[in-house]
Design an enzyme around this catalytic site. Structure first.
Site, short mmCIF file in Angstrom:
data_model
loop_
_atom_site.label_atom_id
_atom_site.label_comp_id
_atom_site.label_asym_id
_atom_site.label_seq_id
_atom_site.Cartn_x
_atom_site.Cartn_y
_atom_site.Cartn_z
N ASP A 1 -39.41 18.31 51.56
CA ASP A 1 -38.20 18.92 51.00
C ASP A 1 -38.48 20.40 50.72
OD1 ASP A 1 -35.64 19.20 49.77
OD2 ASP A 1 -35.75 17.14 49.06
N HIS B 1 -29.89 25.58 46.21
CA HIS B 1 -28.55 25.06 45.85
C HIS B 1 -27.47 26.14 45.78
CE1 HIS B 1 -29.57 20.73 44.42
NE2 HIS B 1 -30.12 21.04 45.57
N ASP C 1 -31.97 23.40 52.34
CA ASP C 1 -32.27 22.20 51.56
C ASP C 1 -31.40 21.07 52.10
OD1 ASP C 1 -32.68 20.26 49.68
OD2 ASP C 1 -31.85 21.37 48.00
N GLU D 1 -29.13 12.14 49.36
CA GLU D 1 -30.22 12.49 48.44
C GLU D 1 -29.71 13.29 47.26
OE1 GLU D 1 -33.59 15.09 46.90
OE2 GLU D 1 -31.63 15.63 47.66
N GLU D 2 -28.81 14.22 47.55
CA GLU D 2 -28.32 15.14 46.51
C GLU D 2 -27.50 14.44 45.43
OE1 GLU D 2 -29.37 18.05 46.19
OE2 GLU D 2 -29.92 18.85 48.15
N HIS E 1 -34.10 14.69 53.75
CA HIS E 1 -32.68 14.34 53.65
C HIS E 1 -31.79 15.23 54.50
CE1 HIS E 1 -31.40 17.45 50.60
NE2 HIS E 1 -32.65 17.36 50.20
ZN ZN Z 1 -33.57 18.71 48.79
#
Ligand code: ZN
Length: 340
Positions: free
Chosen positions: A224, A315, A171, A201-202, A59
């Site tokens: 990922d 994150h 990420d 995606e998130e 992503h």
């Molecule tokens: Zn991810």
């Protein structure tokens, strides 16, 4: 290295991936037969003319914020896009991607001196935080930014030691970089490979869902990042993945609510890792999902696996990873695909 740094520093919160899209389109064009951008913003690159279709996905979007409201005194209120821990937001430097250009801001809150005892014990929720862009009032702020403008955490990328690197949005820009490298290196006759740099995606694995439906692949791999457990205060039983110990081959995500890797794909990945002497780790996670979770239940089901790069501080504004793990992820996928 220059490409990876550029990918990490580029802005692209969910739904606003256009800058990443541009890079992916250009880089895919150098190493693939065809590249297109679909209605959803996914960049789909194709290589080969074989009958079997293999989809590899990573992503493009990153977690971030979005301007919700401009206060009379010129401060910005925001919503979170994707799963950001409120505790990491305070005092971060951010960039509002306004139509007029980049606007630097600082996330502020009431200083500790003015907080009551009770307040000091609590995590300050993102709804209590605000962004200071230096505007003297709402009129000046509205000249600089608009409600709906995306906001990214300040870009960063660099090296901590020989193999350990850090960066914003690793990420999943690590996955995006891997896609380009895989397409560059892969050379197979029997299959057609579709590399998809997915959107959103998130916020619900959306781009991967629509692109898997369109491509209708026979097999798929999502690339990922996953949670490393090699920092203080994480028990081994919570996560035993370590940086530098190789790519993580997923068995189940989110205790089975996410992808449950198809046994055939799982066996091929493990067999190839052993044969090629690629270090690997097994990932069984309670929380978190990847694009694999939606691809594998598309149409009548697509045998899917997930290969991840273990990452610290996922994150947050800056993640930490091992360059060896990234390179071994590429090597594993390049060698495994011809066996599908
Ligand atoms: Zn991810």
């Amino acid at each position: 290295m220059e490409l990876l740094e550029r990918l990490c520093k580029t802005s692209g919160i969910s739904g606003f991936e256009n800058e990443v899209q541009e890079i992916m389109k250009k880089e895919f064009a150098k190493v693939c037969d065809e590249v297109e951008i679909d209605n959803f913003g996914n960049v789909i690159a194709k290589k080969g003319k074989g009958k079997k279709k293999v989809m590899i996905a990573a992503h493009m979007d990153e977690i971030g914020l979005l301007v919700k409201f401009i206060e009379k005194n010129g401060f910005l209120r925001f919503v979170k896009i994707g799963g950001i821990d409120d505790r990491v937001l305070l005092q971060q430097r951010v960039i509002v991607k306004s139509k007029k250009g980049d606007v630097l801001g600082i996330i502020g809150a009431k200083p500790p001196h003015l907080q009551k005892e009770e307040e000091r014990k609590k995590v300050i929720k993102h709804t209590e935080l605000f962004i200071d862009i230096g505007a003297k009032d709402d009129k000046e702020a509205k000249n600089m930014v608009e409600v709906g403008d995306p906001i990214i955490l300040e870009p960063n990328f660099g090296k901590l030691s020989k193999d350990i690197y850090f960066g914003k949005a690793i990420d999943d820009r690590l996955g995006c970089y891997a896609l380009i490298e895989i397409m560059k290196q892969i050379d197979i006759k029997e299959s057609t490979i579709y590399a998809v740099a997915t959107t959103q995606e998130e916020v619900g694995l959306k781009g991967a869902g629509v692109s898997a439906f369109k491509i209708n692949p026979d097999h798929a791999i999502a690339i990922d990042v996953t949670i490393a457990g090699d920092t203080p205060n994480i028990k081994e039983k919570e996560s035993n993945l370590k940086l530098g110990k190789g790519p993580a081959i997923t068995i189940v995500e989110a205790s089975g609510r996410g992808v449950i890797t198809h046994p055939k794909i799982r066996e091929i990945l493990i067999k190839i890792a052993k044969e090629k002497n690629i270090p690997y780790q097994i990932d069984v996670i309670e929380g978190g999902m990847t694009d694999g979770a939606i691809i594998y239940k598309t149409r009548s089901g697509i045998p899917t696996g997930v290969v991840s790069i273990p990452t610290r501080y996922i994150h947050g504004p800056t993640g930490v990873f091992s360059m060896d793990d990234l390179n071994n992820t590429i090597k594993l996928v390049v060698n495994a695909i011809p066996k599908f």
